[in-house]
Design a protein around this motif. Sequence first.
Motif, PDB file in Angstrom:
ATOM      1  N   ARG A  79     -22.292  29.849   0.515  1.00 28.09           N
ATOM      2  CA  ARG A  79     -22.849  30.441  -0.703  1.00 28.09           C
ATOM      3  C   ARG A  79     -23.595  31.748  -0.446  1.00 28.09           C
ATOM      4  NH1 ARG A  79     -24.199  25.566  -4.175  1.00 28.09           N
ATOM      5  NH2 ARG A  79     -23.138  23.861  -3.154  1.00 28.09           N
ATOM      6  N   ALA A  80     -23.995  31.975   0.811  1.00 31.92           N
ATOM      7  CA  ALA A  80     -24.823  33.150   1.112  1.00 31.92           C
ATOM      8  C   ALA A  80     -24.003  34.434   1.058  1.00 31.92           C
ATOM      9  CB  ALA A  80     -25.456  33.004   2.489  1.00 31.92           C
ATOM     10  N   ALA A  81     -24.665  35.517   0.734  1.00 29.72           N
ATOM     11  CA  ALA A  81     -24.014  36.834   0.747  1.00 29.72           C
ATOM     12  C   ALA A  81     -24.319  37.582   2.040  1.00 29.72           C
ATOM     13  CB  ALA A  81     -24.486  37.655  -0.446  1.00 29.72           C
ATOM     14  N   SER A  82     -25.379  37.162   2.738  1.00 36.45           N
ATOM     15  CA  SER A  82     -25.830  37.945   3.900  1.00 36.45           C
ATOM     16  C   SER A  82     -26.575  37.052   4.883  1.00 36.45           C
ATOM     17  CB  SER A  82     -26.752  39.071   3.422  1.00 36.45           C
ATOM     18  OG  SER A  82     -27.872  38.524   2.743  1.00 36.45           O
ATOM     19  N   GLY A  83     -26.849  37.603   6.063  1.00 35.67           N
ATOM     20  CA  GLY A  83     -27.590  36.864   7.088  1.00 35.67           C
ATOM     21  C   GLY A  83     -27.967  37.786   8.223  1.00 35.67           C
ATOM     22  N   VAL A  84     -28.472  37.176   9.304  1.00 45.09           N
ATOM     23  CA  VAL A  84     -28.892  37.942  10.479  1.00 45.09           C
ATOM     24  C   VAL A  84     -28.355  37.251  11.736  1.00 45.09           C
ATOM     25  CG1 VAL A  84     -30.868  38.764  11.836  1.00 45.09           C
ATOM     26  CG2 VAL A  84     -31.013  38.715   9.330  1.00 45.09           C
ATOM     27  N   VAL A  85     -27.763  38.044  12.634  1.00 46.48           N
ATOM     28  CA  VAL A  85     -27.402  37.545  13.963  1.00 46.48           C
ATOM     29  C   VAL A  85     -28.479  38.009  14.934  1.00 46.48           C
ATOM     30  CG1 VAL A  85     -25.772  37.649  15.875  1.00 46.48           C
ATOM     31  CG2 VAL A  85     -24.910  37.548  13.550  1.00 46.48           C
ATOM     32  N   HIS A  86     -29.108  37.056  15.621  1.00 39.72           N
ATOM     33  CA  HIS A  86     -30.113  37.364  16.643  1.00 39.72           C
ATOM     34  C   HIS A  86     -29.455  37.222  18.010  1.00 39.72           C
ATOM     35  CE1 HIS A  86     -32.267  35.926  13.094  1.00 39.72           C
ATOM     36  NE2 HIS A  86     -33.323  36.603  13.501  1.00 39.72           N
ATOM     37  N   PHE A  87     -29.519  38.271  18.825  1.00 39.68           N
ATOM     38  CA  PHE A  87     -28.905  38.252  20.154  1.00 39.68           C
ATOM     39  C   PHE A  87     -29.978  37.827  21.159  1.00 39.68           C
ATOM     40  CE2 PHE A  87     -24.867  40.139  19.030  1.00 39.68           C
ATOM     41  CZ  PHE A  87     -25.148  40.741  17.820  1.00 39.68           C
ATOM     42  N   LEU A 121     -35.885  36.100   9.581  1.00 44.23           N
ATOM     43  CA  LEU A 121     -35.827  36.894  10.810  1.00 44.23           C
ATOM     44  C   LEU A 121     -36.720  36.230  11.853  1.00 44.23           C
ATOM     45  CD1 LEU A 121     -34.746  39.694  11.922  1.00 44.23           C
ATOM     46  CD2 LEU A 121     -37.037  40.565  11.400  1.00 44.23           C
ATOM     47  N   LEU A 122     -36.159  35.894  13.012  1.00 44.60           N
ATOM     48  CA  LEU A 122     -36.925  35.283  14.101  1.00 44.60           C
ATOM     49  C   LEU A 122     -37.649  36.400  14.849  1.00 44.60           C
ATOM     50  CD1 LEU A 122     -34.147  32.813  15.351  1.00 44.60           C
ATOM     51  CD2 LEU A 122     -36.012  32.356  13.730  1.00 44.60           C
ATOM     52  N   THR A 123     -38.973  36.426  14.747  1.00 44.79           N
ATOM     53  CA  THR A 123     -39.702  37.603  15.216  1.00 44.79           C
ATOM     54  C   THR A 123     -39.847  37.670  16.733  1.00 44.79           C
ATOM     55  OG1 THR A 123     -41.737  36.417  14.669  1.00 44.79           O
ATOM     56  CG2 THR A 123     -40.957  38.018  13.079  1.00 44.79           C
ATOM     57  N   ASP A 124     -39.530  36.567  17.444  1.00 49.47           N
ATOM     58  CA  ASP A 124     -39.557  36.623  18.909  1.00 49.47           C
ATOM     59  C   ASP A 124     -38.282  37.229  19.491  1.00 49.47           C
ATOM     60  OD1 ASP A 124     -42.068  35.596  19.134  1.00 49.47           O
ATOM     61  OD2 ASP A 124     -41.431  33.527  19.490  1.00 49.47           O
ATOM     62  N   VAL A 125     -37.303  37.464  18.643  1.00 42.65           N
ATOM     63  CA  VAL A 125     -36.026  38.039  19.109  1.00 42.65           C
ATOM     64  C   VAL A 125     -35.927  39.465  18.577  1.00 42.65           C
ATOM     65  CG1 VAL A 125     -33.529  37.750  19.219  1.00 42.65           C
ATOM     66  CG2 VAL A 125     -35.002  35.728  19.001  1.00 42.65           C
ATOM     67  N   SER A 126     -36.005  40.423  19.501  1.00 38.22           N
ATOM     68  CA  SER A 126     -36.109  41.817  19.061  1.00 38.22           C
ATOM     69  C   SER A 126     -34.754  42.471  18.806  1.00 38.22           C
ATOM     70  CB  SER A 126     -36.896  42.630  20.092  1.00 38.22           C
ATOM     71  OG  SER A 126     -36.279  42.529  21.361  1.00 38.22           O
ATOM     72  N   THR A 127     -33.670  41.829  19.231  1.00 37.14           N
ATOM     73  CA  THR A 127     -32.341  42.417  19.062  1.00 37.14           C
ATOM     74  C   THR A 127     -31.579  41.638  17.989  1.00 37.14           C
ATOM     75  OG1 THR A 127     -32.327  43.044  21.397  1.00 37.14           O
ATOM     76  CG2 THR A 127     -30.214  43.079  20.244  1.00 37.14           C
ATOM     77  N   TRP A 128     -31.310  42.296  16.882  1.00 38.66           N
ATOM     78  CA  TRP A 128     -30.648  41.577  15.787  1.00 38.66           C
ATOM     79  C   TRP A 128     -29.813  42.541  14.942  1.00 38.66           C
ATOM     80  CZ3 TRP A 128     -32.222  43.701  11.196  1.00 38.66           C
ATOM     81  CH2 TRP A 128     -33.502  44.287  11.161  1.00 38.66           C
ATOM     82  N   ALA A 129     -28.933  41.946  14.164  1.00 43.72           N
ATOM     83  CA  ALA A 129     -28.097  42.724  13.246  1.00 43.72           C
ATOM     84  C   ALA A 129     -28.031  41.983  11.906  1.00 43.72           C
ATOM     85  CB  ALA A 129     -26.694  42.907  13.808  1.00 43.72           C
ATOM     86  N   ARG A 130     -28.342  42.703  10.819  1.00 43.55           N
ATOM     87  CA  ARG A 130     -28.172  42.119   9.485  1.00 43.55           C
ATOM     88  C   ARG A 130     -26.718  42.330   9.049  1.00 43.55           C
ATOM     89  NH1 ARG A 130     -27.889  43.808   4.164  1.00 43.55           N
ATOM     90  NH2 ARG A 130     -28.550  42.198   2.691  1.00 43.55           N
ATOM     91  N   PHE A 131     -26.168  41.318   8.386  1.00 39.41           N
ATOM     92  CA  PHE A 131     -24.769  41.427   7.964  1.00 39.41           C
ATOM     93  C   PHE A 131     -24.602  40.976   6.521  1.00 39.41           C
ATOM     94  CE2 PHE A 131     -25.163  37.139   9.859  1.00 39.41           C
ATOM     95  CZ  PHE A 131     -24.655  36.347   8.832  1.00 39.41           C
ATOM     96  N   GLU A 132     -23.521  41.458   5.913  1.00 39.80           N
ATOM     97  CA  GLU A 132     -23.100  40.995   4.587  1.00 39.80           C
ATOM     98  C   GLU A 132     -21.692  40.420   4.718  1.00 39.80           C
ATOM     99  OE1 GLU A 132     -23.690  44.156   1.752  1.00 39.80           O
ATOM    100  OE2 GLU A 132     -25.889  44.067   2.000  1.00 39.80           O
ATOM    101  N   ILE A 133     -21.513  39.208   4.211  1.00 32.03           N
ATOM    102  CA  ILE A 133     -20.273  38.473   4.441  1.00 32.03           C
ATOM    103  C   ILE A 133     -19.114  39.087   3.656  1.00 32.03           C
ATOM    104  CG2 ILE A 133     -19.122  36.236   4.148  1.00 32.03           C
ATOM    105  CD1 ILE A 133     -21.839  34.916   4.728  1.00 32.03           C
ATOM    106  N   LEU A 134     -18.007  39.320   4.392  1.00 36.33           N
ATOM    107  CA  LEU A 134     -16.794  39.872   3.792  1.00 36.33           C
ATOM    108  C   LEU A 134     -15.793  38.788   3.453  1.00 36.33           C
ATOM    109  CD1 LEU A 134     -16.225  42.819   6.314  1.00 36.33           C
ATOM    110  CD2 LEU A 134     -17.134  43.002   3.989  1.00 36.33           C
ATOM    111  N   ASP A 135     -15.680  37.776   4.325  1.00 32.66           N
ATOM    112  CA  ASP A 135     -14.650  36.757   4.146  1.00 32.66           C
ATOM    113  C   ASP A 135     -15.007  35.519   4.951  1.00 32.66           C
ATOM    114  OD1 ASP A 135     -12.329  35.692   3.164  1.00 32.66           O
ATOM    115  OD2 ASP A 135     -11.010  37.216   4.030  1.00 32.66           O
ATOM    116  N   ARG A 136     -14.480  34.387   4.514  1.00 33.82           N
ATOM    117  CA  ARG A 136     -14.634  33.116   5.235  1.00 33.82           C
ATOM    118  C   ARG A 136     -13.233  32.546   5.348  1.00 33.82           C
ATOM    119  NH1 ARG A 136     -18.252  33.749   1.198  1.00 33.82           N
ATOM    120  NH2 ARG A 136     -20.468  33.640   1.660  1.00 33.82           N
ATOM    121  N   ILE A 137     -12.667  32.633   6.550  1.00 33.52           N
ATOM    122  CA  ILE A 137     -11.259  32.300   6.722  1.00 33.52           C
ATOM    123  C   ILE A 137     -11.133  30.908   7.328  1.00 33.52           C
ATOM    124  CG2 ILE A 137      -9.118  33.010   7.863  1.00 33.52           C
ATOM    125  CD1 ILE A 137     -10.395  35.875   7.989  1.00 33.52           C
ATOM    126  N   PRO A 138     -10.462  29.962   6.637  1.00 31.45           N
ATOM    127  CA  PRO A 138     -10.253  28.641   7.232  1.00 31.45           C
ATOM    128  C   PRO A 138      -9.465  28.774   8.535  1.00 31.45           C
ATOM    129  CG  PRO A 138      -9.689  28.623   4.891  1.00 31.45           C
ATOM    130  CD  PRO A 138      -9.869  30.063   5.292  1.00 31.45           C
TER     131      PRO A 138
END
Length: 178
Positions: A79-87, A121-138
Motif C-alpha cells: 500500500r505504501a508509495a515510498s520508503g527508505v533503504v538504510h545501508f 528514518l533510523l538515525t543511527d544509520v547515516s547512509t540511506w536512500a529515499r525511494f518511491e515505488i514504481l512497480d511490484r512484480i510477482p
Amino acid sequence: MSTSLEPHASADAADAVAPRAFKDLFRHHPAGVAIVTLAAPDGSPVGFTATSVISVSADPAILAFSVTQTSSSWDALSRAASGVVHFLGTGHADLSTRFATPGIDRFSGVAWTRLPTGEPLLTDVSTWARFEILDRIPAGSSRLVLAAVTEISAEGSAPAQPTRLVYVDRTYRRLHEV
Ligand SMILES: Cc1cc2nc3c(=O)[nH]c(=O)nc-3n(C[C@H](O)[C@H](O)[C@H](O)COP(=O)(O)O)c2cc1C
C-alpha cells in the motif's frame, strides 16, 4: 554459451532446481545488508532487513529489492508509495538482527525519526536512500519491488570509507583488504 532465452528460461528448467540447492548457492554469495522502512497506512513504522537490494539503473536512479509474500511487512509495502533503504555499516549487526526478528516491535528502543515526507528514518544509520515505488512484480514466492530513488543522504553520496556490513553463510562479516 547460449545467448538464447530458450530453453534455459523456461518454467520447466526452473522447476528442476531444488530450493535447497538454490539457497545454498546464494548462502555463500556475499551480500550487503540493508534495512527497508516505510509507513503503514495508519502511519505506524514498518521495517525489515534485506540483502536483496540492488542497483538497477543510475540514470534515472532506480533500485530494487525482493520481499517474500509471507513477510509481515508485505501488507504495508503493498500500500505504501515510498520508503527508505538504510545501508548498514559494520556496527549495525544487532540492528539487522532486530529488523529480521518476527513478532517484536522492531522500532522499540531504536533511534528513529521521520523524514518530512513521513517515512521512518533510523538515525543511527547515516547512509540511506529515499525511494518511491514504481512497480511490484510477482516473482515466485516473492515480489520484486522496483523504486525510483528521490534522495540520498549526504554520507551516502560520498562515503568516507567502505565500512559496509556484509552477510555470508548466515554470518555478519566486515571486509578486509586482500
Ligand atoms: C541478513 C538477512 C537478510 C534478509 N533479506 C531479506 C530480503 O531481501 N527480503 C525479504 O523479504 N526478507 C529478508 N530477510 C528476512 C526479513 O528480514 C524478515 O522480516 C524476517 O525474516 C522476519 O519475517 P516477518 O516480518 O514476516 O516475521 C532477511 C533476513 C536477514 C537476517
